[in-house]
Design an enzyme around this catalytic site. Structure first.
Site, PDB file in Angstrom:
ATOM      1  N   CYS A 153     -57.141  64.967  39.456  1.00 43.06           N
ATOM      2  CA  CYS A 153     -57.592  64.301  40.674  1.00 43.06           C
ATOM      3  C   CYS A 153     -58.281  63.033  40.212  1.00 43.06           C
ATOM      4  CB  CYS A 153     -58.606  65.152  41.408  1.00 43.06           C
ATOM      5  SG  CYS A 153     -57.957  66.764  41.864  1.00 43.06           S
TER       6      CYS A 153
ATOM      7  N   ARG B 155     -53.134  59.872  39.344  1.00 38.41           N
ATOM      8  CA  ARG B 155     -53.786  61.086  38.843  1.00 38.41           C
ATOM      9  C   ARG B 155     -53.600  62.287  39.773  1.00 38.41           C
ATOM     10  NH1 ARG B 155     -57.481  60.380  34.946  1.00 38.41           N
ATOM     11  NH2 ARG B 155     -58.490  62.309  35.604  1.00 38.41           N
TER      12      ARG B 155
ATOM     13  N   TRP C 194     -54.943  66.589  43.605  1.00 41.92           N
ATOM     14  CA  TRP C 194     -53.760  67.291  43.141  1.00 41.92           C
ATOM     15  C   TRP C 194     -54.171  68.760  43.205  1.00 41.92           C
ATOM     16  CZ3 TRP C 194     -52.509  70.615  39.073  1.00 41.92           C
ATOM     17  CH2 TRP C 194     -51.128  70.780  38.832  1.00 41.92           C
TER      18      TRP C 194
ATOM     19  N   ASN D 141     -63.091  66.894  40.108  1.00 40.30           N
ATOM     20  CA  ASN D 141     -61.834  66.918  39.356  1.00 40.30           C
ATOM     21  C   ASN D 141     -61.944  68.016  38.311  1.00 40.30           C
ATOM     22  OD1 ASN D 141     -59.522  66.272  37.863  1.00 40.30           O
ATOM     23  ND2 ASN D 141     -60.610  64.748  36.639  1.00 40.30           N
ATOM     24  N   GLY D 142     -60.941  68.902  38.263  1.00 46.96           N
ATOM     25  CA  GLY D 142     -60.980  69.968  37.263  1.00 46.96           C
ATOM     26  C   GLY D 142     -60.923  71.317  37.928  1.00 46.96           C
TER      27      GLY D 142
ATOM     28  N   GLU E 254     -35.659  65.257  26.288  1.00 50.15           N
ATOM     29  CA  GLU E 254     -36.446  64.266  27.031  1.00 50.15           C
ATOM     30  C   GLU E 254     -35.650  63.762  28.243  1.00 50.15           C
ATOM     31  OE1 GLU E 254     -39.304  63.342  27.424  1.00 50.15           O
ATOM     32  OE2 GLU E 254     -39.211  61.336  28.266  1.00 50.15           O
TER      33      GLU E 254
ATOM     34  N   LYS F 182     -36.652  64.065  32.261  1.00 49.11           N
ATOM     35  CA  LYS F 182     -36.681  62.930  33.207  1.00 49.11           C
ATOM     36  C   LYS F 182     -35.878  63.262  34.467  1.00 49.11           C
ATOM     37  CE  LYS F 182     -39.297  61.235  31.829  1.00 49.11           C
ATOM     38  NZ  LYS F 182     -40.112  61.193  30.660  1.00 49.11           N
TER      39      LYS F 182
ATOM     40  N   GLU G 176     -37.762  65.836  36.603  1.00 50.57           N
ATOM     41  CA  GLU G 176     -39.004  65.293  37.147  1.00 50.57           C
ATOM     42  C   GLU G 176     -38.753  64.264  38.249  1.00 50.57           C
ATOM     43  OE1 GLU G 176     -40.993  63.103  34.070  1.00 50.57           O
ATOM     44  OE2 GLU G 176     -42.954  63.326  35.009  1.00 50.57           O
TER      45      GLU G 176
ATOM     46  N   HIS H  32     -23.090  79.835  21.834  1.00 53.56           N
ATOM     47  CA  HIS H  32     -23.947  81.019  21.718  1.00 53.56           C
ATOM     48  C   HIS H  32     -24.532  81.411  23.074  1.00 53.56           C
ATOM     49  CE1 HIS H  32     -23.492  80.868  17.426  1.00 53.56           C
ATOM     50  NE2 HIS H  32     -23.965  79.635  17.374  1.00 53.56           N
TER      51      HIS H  32
ATOM     52  N   LYS I 245     -49.886  62.154  36.823  1.00 52.85           N
ATOM     53  CA  LYS I 245     -49.695  61.436  35.557  1.00 52.85           C
ATOM     54  C   LYS I 245     -50.542  62.037  34.443  1.00 52.85           C
ATOM     55  CE  LYS I 245     -48.226  57.808  33.174  1.00 52.85           C
ATOM     56  NZ  LYS I 245     -46.830  57.916  32.736  1.00 52.85           N
TER      57      LYS I 245
HETATM   58  O1  M6R Z   1     -50.565  61.763  28.742  1.00 50.51           O
HETATM   59  P1  M6R Z   1     -49.721  62.708  27.949  1.00 50.51           P
HETATM   60  O2  M6R Z   1     -48.715  62.049  27.097  1.00 50.51           O
HETATM   61  O3  M6R Z   1     -50.555  63.692  27.152  1.00 50.51           O
HETATM   62  O4  M6R Z   1     -48.947  63.567  29.031  1.00 50.51           O
HETATM   63  C1  M6R Z   1     -48.192  64.683  28.655  1.00 50.51           C
HETATM   64  C2  M6R Z   1     -47.245  65.095  29.742  1.00 50.51           C
HETATM   65  O5  M6R Z   1     -47.932  65.543  30.864  1.00 50.51           O
HETATM   66  C3  M6R Z   1     -46.308  63.952  30.143  1.00 50.51           C
HETATM   67  O6  M6R Z   1     -45.623  63.448  29.047  1.00 50.51           O
HETATM   68  C4  M6R Z   1     -45.291  64.442  31.192  1.00 50.51           C
HETATM   69  O7  M6R Z   1     -44.442  65.367  30.619  1.00 50.51           O
HETATM   70  C5  M6R Z   1     -44.529  63.227  31.732  1.00 50.51           C
HETATM   71  N1  M6R Z   1     -44.856  63.029  33.109  1.00 50.51           N
HETATM   72  C6  M6R Z   1     -43.065  63.380  31.651  1.00 50.51           C
HETATM   73  O8  M6R Z   1     -42.433  62.236  32.122  1.00 50.51           O
END
Ligand code: M6R
Length: 591
Positions: free
Chosen positions: A2, A28, A75, A101-102, A468, A472, A475, A491, A586
């Site tokens: 948050c 955030r 969030w 936050n937390g 990766e 993407k 996400e 397999h 983020k």
């Molecule tokens: O800030 P960070 O690199 O530690 O974040 C880690 C993950 O939360 C971040 O890479 C997340 O997987 C991305 N949103 C993916 O695009």
């Protein structure tokens, strides 16, 4: 997860400033938003579900009167996404309002204790207990805000930061394992989760230590440590550029950030980063561990392969969410390379903290040099890719790769080509792949809008990129996607492939080429649609995305780009907001 902001000053009225600050920190968390301002001794709260701009338009948040205030974007962790669960939360008397936050781990115990004493809760959140605890502790401490804050914090278990506004004009904040930063200008004081919350007004910041409590009263701030001792913390000057993010000519931050990659990719290699010291730590260590989450973990996977293969430095890599169960066994003569764009990811911080307690040296690769991770590291290098606003990591991933290649280049005694001539070539290659934007948009446009499953195949150093790329796609486009080590197809996963499947093969002309072609044949005969990404065309591909020719170990740097673009255009085609994917944030500062 948050964002929180507190403001006390003469720059402007509080509400419009709070709303603007929250827009900057919306990455955030973005399911609901709210602000509280102090007007003639009354605390006014306005809040609702939606993004900052939407809620502001509906509820006219920026019209709340008052010169002091607090704000929040949420969030959700405890309690659904509802107007009532949005912050700020009032105490019973409405003389205190709180943003948090937390996570408060023991909130249920605290809530029932307070309810027995007559406190009435309105929301389902863990956060609301803070307002009621503060109310009780304030009464019991003869109206001493610092005592109330200290006593309240002692009762809460978990990782948290919060800011409270009191109806006598005081703003107070506490930092316990979640970020909280004081912004200091001659006309105003701020408390914020991120410098972006106040960078428009000041570049002077104090990064509070864990356990710190801050009281802002009469234009002054006072900091107390966990033992209630008055302490001074250093004032840091923050780079103004951190605040300079806008979309420019692009429709979204995500595509802007993808396109920035050719200009940001060399920035981490500038002399401001001390690679020699970083690598000395690695050379002197008996064991090398890499850790990170999500995209940063995928980068770590590639780092492990490169360090082992080209620098002969055996390396273990762990997802941070898993590493925390093992990092207490890390040997003292180890280094842990922690990769994190934000430097605030709770899983990373937690696992690294344990390894550090065991005596390991912590080396970090971060984008934010003032982040918690950077500050707890023995040595760090920065991505220098500028602010990344899109929730999906794109340019930060590329710069993480660039840093790892540089480390391998140094440690291997230049066993790979990564000198300035090679870098010039590499940068041109990245640009040439970015120039495929129009072609990639068309490829995505020609795909069935309802594609359900996308598989990405790669072997060896291409496998982390397959992972990766699939992250993407999930996400951004909310499509099921899987990165598969191509040799593993037979397999098990081959059973999934049929005429409906879309398969992307990462197949540059290196030692994996022939084997990946065999796997492609197996897929082709099951009728899947195949997108080939390679420097060598082949009839097996229904669609071909051509890569420039490069040193064989450098392909990961370019092959991720078409995958980023495909994910973006898939999201746009489905009319999704690629900058703010649902359910995500983020900076993941909760475990
Ligand atoms: O800030 P960070 O690199 O530690 O974040 C880690 C993950 O939360 C971040 O890479 C997340 O997987 C991305 N949103 C993916 O695009």
């Amino acid at each position: 997860m948050c964002s929180i902001i507190g403001y006390s000053g003469q720059l402007t009225l509080a509400a419009p400033l709070l709303v603007e600050s929250l827009k900057k920190m919306e990455y955030r968390g973005y399911d609901s938003v709210g602000i509280a301002t102090l007007n003639k001794g009354n605390i006014l709260v306005s809040k609702g579900v939606g993004k900052v701009a939407e809620v502001d338009q509906q509820m006219q948040l920026n019209k709340l009167p008052g010169e002091i205030g607090i704000g929040h974007t949420r969030w959700a962790t405890h309690g659904g996404v509802t107007d009532t669960n949005a912050h700020p939360h009032y105490s019973c008397s409405a003389n205190i309002a709180v943003v948090h936050n937390g996570i408060i781990e023991n909130y249920q115990e605290l809530k029932s204790e307070l309810e027995k004493e007559g406190h009435i809760f309105k929301s389902q959140t863990d956060s609301e207990v803070i307002a009621h605890l503060l109310e009780r502790d304030y009464e019991q401490s003869n109206s001493s805000i610092v005592d109330a804050m200290t006593n309240t914090c002692k009762k809460i278990r978990g990782s948290f930061a919060f800011v409270a506004v009191f109806n006598n004009g005081v703003i107070a904040g506490a930092r316990f394992d979640e970020p909280l930063i004081i912004g200091i200008s001659s006309d105003a004081l701020f408390l914020s989760s991120d410098v972006l919350g106040f960078l428009k007004y000041t570049d002077k910041a104090i990064f509070l230590d864990n356990g710190d409590i801050v009281i802002i009263e009469d234009k002054k701030y006072t900091i107390f440590d966990a033992s209630r001792k008055n302490v001074n913390r250093p004032v840091t000057q923050v780079a103004w550029e951190l605040g300079s993010a806008d979309k420019g000519k692009f429709a979204h931050y995500t595509i802007k950030e993808i396109h920035e990659q050719s200009s940001t990719m060399l920035k981490p290699l500038e002399p401001s980063n001390d690679f020699e010291t970083f690598c000395k730590y690695i050379n002197n260590a008996s064991n090398v561990y890499i850790t990170g989450s999500g995209t940063s973990y995928n980068c770590g996977l590639l780092g492990k392969l490169l360090l082992s293969k080209f620098a002969r430095k055996r390396t273990e890599v762990y997802m941070s969410s898993e590493f925390q169960y093992f990092s207490d066994t890390v040997e003292p003569d180890s280094v842990v390379i922690a990769i994190s764009q934000s430097g605030e990811t709770a899983d990373v911080l937690h696992s690294v903290k344990q390894a550090k307690e065991n005596g390991a040296k912590i080396l970090s690769i971060v984008n934010i040099p003032t982040s918690s991770l950077a500050r707890m590291s023995d040595c760090f290098v920065t991505l220098n890719c500028g602010p990344e606003i899109g929730v999906a990591a794109t340019k930060s991933f590329l710069n993480q790769l660039m840093i790892l290649y540089k480390i391998v280049y140094i440690i291997s005694g230049q066993n790979i080509r990564f000198d300035s001539a090679e870098l010039v070539k590499l940068q041109k290659s990245v640009q040439s792949v970015l120039d495929l934007d129009f072609k990639i948009r068309n490829i995505i446009g020609s795909l069935d809008h309802n594609v359900k499953d996308i598989y990405i195949l790669g072997r060896s150093i291409h496998y982390p990129i397959a992972l990766e790329g699939s992250l993407k796609i999930k996400e951004l486009a909310y499509v099921h996607a899987e990165g598969i080590a191509a040799g593993e197809l037979k397999h098990g996963p081959l059973a999934l492939i049929d005429k409906e499947s879309v398969v992307i093969v990462l197949n540059p002309n290196d030692e994996t080429y022939r084997d990946v072609l065999s796997s492609t044949n197996e897929i082709k005969s099951r009728g899947a649609f195949i997108i080939g990404i390679s420097d060598l065309k082949n009839d097996l591909y229904d669609v071909f995305i051509e890569l420039p020719k490069l040193e064989r170990y450098l392909y990961p740097i370019v092959e991720i780009i078409p995958l980023q673009m495909m994910s973006y255009y898939l999201a746009v085609q489905k009319q999704l907001d690629p900058d703010y994917p649902r359910n995500l944030a983020k900076s993941v500062t909760v475990k």
